[in-house]
Design an enzyme around this catalytic site. Structure first.
Site, PDB file in Angstrom:
ATOM      1  N   ARG A 179       0.840  -1.347   0.058  1.00  0.00           N
ATOM      2  CA  ARG A 179      -0.215   0.020  -0.042  1.00  0.00           C
ATOM      3  C   ARG A 179       0.971   1.287  -0.026  1.00  0.00           C
ATOM      4  O   ARG A 179       1.949   1.093   0.464  1.00  0.00           O
ATOM      5  CB  ARG A 179      -0.819   0.017   1.303  1.00  0.00           C
ATOM      6  CG  ARG A 179      -1.836  -0.963   1.424  1.00  0.00           C
ATOM      7  CD  ARG A 179      -2.601  -1.051   2.987  1.00  0.00           C
ATOM      8  NE  ARG A 179      -3.426  -2.136   3.050  1.00  0.00           N
ATOM      9  CZ  ARG A 179      -3.171  -3.330   3.747  1.00  0.00           C
ATOM     10  NH1 ARG A 179      -1.726  -3.502   3.891  1.00  0.00           N
ATOM     11  NH2 ARG A 179      -3.935  -4.412   3.549  1.00  0.00           N
ATOM     12  N   LYS A 205      -1.850  -2.411   8.041  1.00  0.00           N
ATOM     13  CA  LYS A 205      -2.929  -1.862   8.850  1.00  0.00           C
ATOM     14  C   LYS A 205      -3.048  -2.537  10.139  1.00  0.00           C
ATOM     15  O   LYS A 205      -2.530  -3.796  10.494  1.00  0.00           O
ATOM     16  CB  LYS A 205      -4.283  -2.246   7.979  1.00  0.00           C
ATOM     17  CG  LYS A 205      -4.300  -1.353   6.788  1.00  0.00           C
ATOM     18  CD  LYS A 205      -5.957  -1.791   6.182  1.00  0.00           C
ATOM     19  CE  LYS A 205      -6.324  -0.836   5.132  1.00  0.00           C
ATOM     20  NZ  LYS A 205      -7.231  -1.134   4.554  1.00  0.00           N
ATOM     21  N   HIS A 273      -2.473   3.007  -6.150  1.00  0.00           N
ATOM     22  CA  HIS A 273      -2.744   1.626  -5.886  1.00  0.00           C
ATOM     23  C   HIS A 273      -3.083   0.626  -6.829  1.00  0.00           C
ATOM     24  O   HIS A 273      -2.947  -0.473  -6.679  1.00  0.00           O
ATOM     25  CB  HIS A 273      -4.082   2.100  -5.129  1.00  0.00           C
ATOM     26  CG  HIS A 273      -4.568   0.892  -4.086  1.00  0.00           C
ATOM     27  ND1 HIS A 273      -3.984   0.785  -2.820  1.00  0.00           N
ATOM     28  CD2 HIS A 273      -5.588   0.248  -4.136  1.00  0.00           C
ATOM     29  CE1 HIS A 273      -4.686  -0.274  -2.227  1.00  0.00           C
ATOM     30  NE2 HIS A 273      -5.483  -0.465  -3.188  1.00  0.00           N
ATOM     31  N   ARG A 276      -0.471  -2.035  -7.083  1.00  0.00           N
ATOM     32  CA  ARG A 276      -0.539  -3.022  -5.833  1.00  0.00           C
ATOM     33  C   ARG A 276      -1.623  -4.111  -6.463  1.00  0.00           C
ATOM     34  O   ARG A 276      -1.438  -5.206  -6.444  1.00  0.00           O
ATOM     35  CB  ARG A 276      -1.181  -2.403  -4.647  1.00  0.00           C
ATOM     36  CG  ARG A 276      -1.499  -3.660  -3.536  1.00  0.00           C
ATOM     37  CD  ARG A 276      -1.983  -2.801  -2.160  1.00  0.00           C
ATOM     38  NE  ARG A 276      -2.832  -3.549  -1.425  1.00  0.00           N
ATOM     39  CZ  ARG A 276      -2.396  -4.325  -0.294  1.00  0.00           C
ATOM     40  NH1 ARG A 276      -0.973  -4.559  -0.218  1.00  0.00           N
ATOM     41  NH2 ARG A 276      -3.259  -4.984   0.580  1.00  0.00           N
ATOM     42  N   HIS A 299      -3.651  -9.055   3.651  1.00  0.00           N
ATOM     43  CA  HIS A 299      -4.573  -9.087   4.102  1.00  0.00           C
ATOM     44  C   HIS A 299      -5.179 -10.138   5.365  1.00  0.00           C
ATOM     45  O   HIS A 299      -4.541 -11.145   5.257  1.00  0.00           O
ATOM     46  CB  HIS A 299      -5.573  -9.788   2.818  1.00  0.00           C
ATOM     47  CG  HIS A 299      -5.663  -8.737   1.477  1.00  0.00           C
ATOM     48  ND1 HIS A 299      -5.882  -9.386   0.224  1.00  0.00           N
ATOM     49  CD2 HIS A 299      -5.316  -7.506   1.400  1.00  0.00           C
ATOM     50  CE1 HIS A 299      -5.939  -8.427  -0.593  1.00  0.00           C
ATOM     51  NE2 HIS A 299      -5.598  -7.338   0.120  1.00  0.00           N
ATOM     52  N   TYR A 308      -9.221 -11.232  -6.552  1.00  0.00           N
ATOM     53  CA  TYR A 308      -8.267 -11.169  -7.822  1.00  0.00           C
ATOM     54  C   TYR A 308      -8.480 -12.388  -8.697  1.00  0.00           C
ATOM     55  O   TYR A 308      -7.934 -12.464  -9.777  1.00  0.00           O
ATOM     56  CB  TYR A 308      -6.782 -11.124  -7.278  1.00  0.00           C
ATOM     57  CG  TYR A 308      -6.424  -9.791  -6.648  1.00  0.00           C
ATOM     58  CD1 TYR A 308      -6.166  -8.692  -7.184  1.00  0.00           C
ATOM     59  CD2 TYR A 308      -6.585  -9.673  -5.145  1.00  0.00           C
ATOM     60  CE1 TYR A 308      -6.158  -7.466  -6.755  1.00  0.00           C
ATOM     61  CE2 TYR A 308      -6.413  -8.484  -4.402  1.00  0.00           C
ATOM     62  CZ  TYR A 308      -5.849  -7.440  -5.502  1.00  0.00           C
ATOM     63  OH  TYR A 308      -5.859  -6.412  -4.753  1.00  0.00           O
TER      64      TYR A 308
END
Length: 328
Positions: A179, A205, A273, A276, A299, A308
């Site tokens: 990110r 995150k 982005h 990514r 994730h 994806y």
């Protein structure tokens, strides 16, 4: 400085909720404090929660003809909550914002229940609006490489170290699937010593840390930038610097990509982005498995990574035809 920011956020929260009934205002203050101390949400996130609940209470007040008290909230029926959601929809509020709005109200309702102020089952009885899942829009391998290629910037009238910086950041986004906040959050000590490793420490995150492999050419681009950078890059300070020496802003990287899009003939969907997204999609297309890609992207849930598979369904069909004994 951090405590001052928290105090400013607390004052903003009180201002947002100043019109609430006294018992609700007290419950809101306790709830916001819990969000900060127990869930460790940032001041900005707490402010967003407060703003959403303030909006919920405002629409409820419009229905009741007065500011609702705790008893009014506890007495809510599912039809009341649906009416509030319908009012938001009539204002043109999109589903994602509606879901966040309802989630904040549910959080406040759970707080009221924990404090013995009444059960607010109506908030959980109503289904949140469905959010249409939008597929990421990856670039072609050629376009992704062009964005991350230093040679693409050769004609730009900017300082060489800034061109090297932008190239290194974009190469990280595509080469390691970071990110933009993760790339710009890197420090000098997160990087391996020259010639002594091929992994970097990434702070993702929720404060989660993970090790991510990085390509040797990308490491060399970072080293080229570090040597050219006119500012001292301390071990614990941000690796990527702005023109005046402060931390590099994501907006500067976005603007750099916007400038490049015209020269490369890329669509508006070509953003930092998107690199990514391209990283994940191209890995999957070359036979990478979803679980490994999940780890690389950081994730928390595999379902987030599975999107994806929909993007690169052609590659999946090719793999099926090549591997399944009845596909030929």
């Amino acid at each position: 400085m951090a405590s001052t920011d928290a105090q400013k956020a607390a004052r903003a929260e009180i201002a947002l909720l100043a019109g609430a009934a006294p018992d609700v205002a007290q419950a809101l203050a306790d709830w916001l404090a819990r969000l900060g101390h127990e869930r460790r949400l940032s001041p900005k996130t707490r402010e967003a929660y407060a703003r959403d609940v303030a909006g919920f209470l405002g629409l409820l007040a419009r229905q009741l003809g007065r500011q609702p008290g705790v008893a009014d909230i506890a007495a809510l029926q599912p039809r009341d909550v649906r009416a509030v959601i319908a009012a938001r929809r009539a204002e043109g509020i999109e589903a994602r914002t509606q879901m966040r709005f309802l989630a904040a109200a549910r959080s406040f309702g759970r707080h009221l229940e924990r404090e013995g102020l009444g059960k607010v089952g109506a908030l959980t009885a109503v289904r949140a609006p469905r959010i249409p899942r939008t597929l990421p829009r990856p670039l072609t391998p050629g376009d992704a490489r062009a964005l991350a290629d230093p040679a693409t910037r050769a004609g730009e009238a900017r300082e060489p170290w800034i061109l090297a910086r932008d190239a290194a950041v974009l190469a990280l986004l595509y080469g390691s699937g970071l990110r933009i906040s993760e790339a710009l959050g890197l420090t000098r000590r997160d990087m391996p010593e020259p010639g002594r490793g091929d992994q970097i420490v990434v702070h993702g995150k929720g404060g989660k840390t993970r090790m991510v492999p990085v390509l040797r050419p990308v490491l060399e681009m970072i080293d080229d930038y570090a040597r050219a950078c006119p500012y001292e890059l301390e071990q614990a300070a941000p690796l990527f610097r702005g023109a005046k020496g402060g931390p590099l802003s994501p907006r500067i990287v976005q603007l750099a990509v916007e400038r490049m899009r015209g020269g490369l003939g890329l669509p508006d969907s070509a953003t930092p982005h998107a690199l990514r997204h391209s990283f994940a999609t191209h890995l999957l297309g070359r036979g990478g498995d979803l679980r490994s890609i999940q780890e690389l992207l950081g994730h928390a849930s595999l379902s987030t990574t599975q999107i994806y598979a929909a993007v690169d369904s052609g590659a999946l069909m090719a793999a099926w035809k090549a591997a399944h004994p009845r596909a030929r």
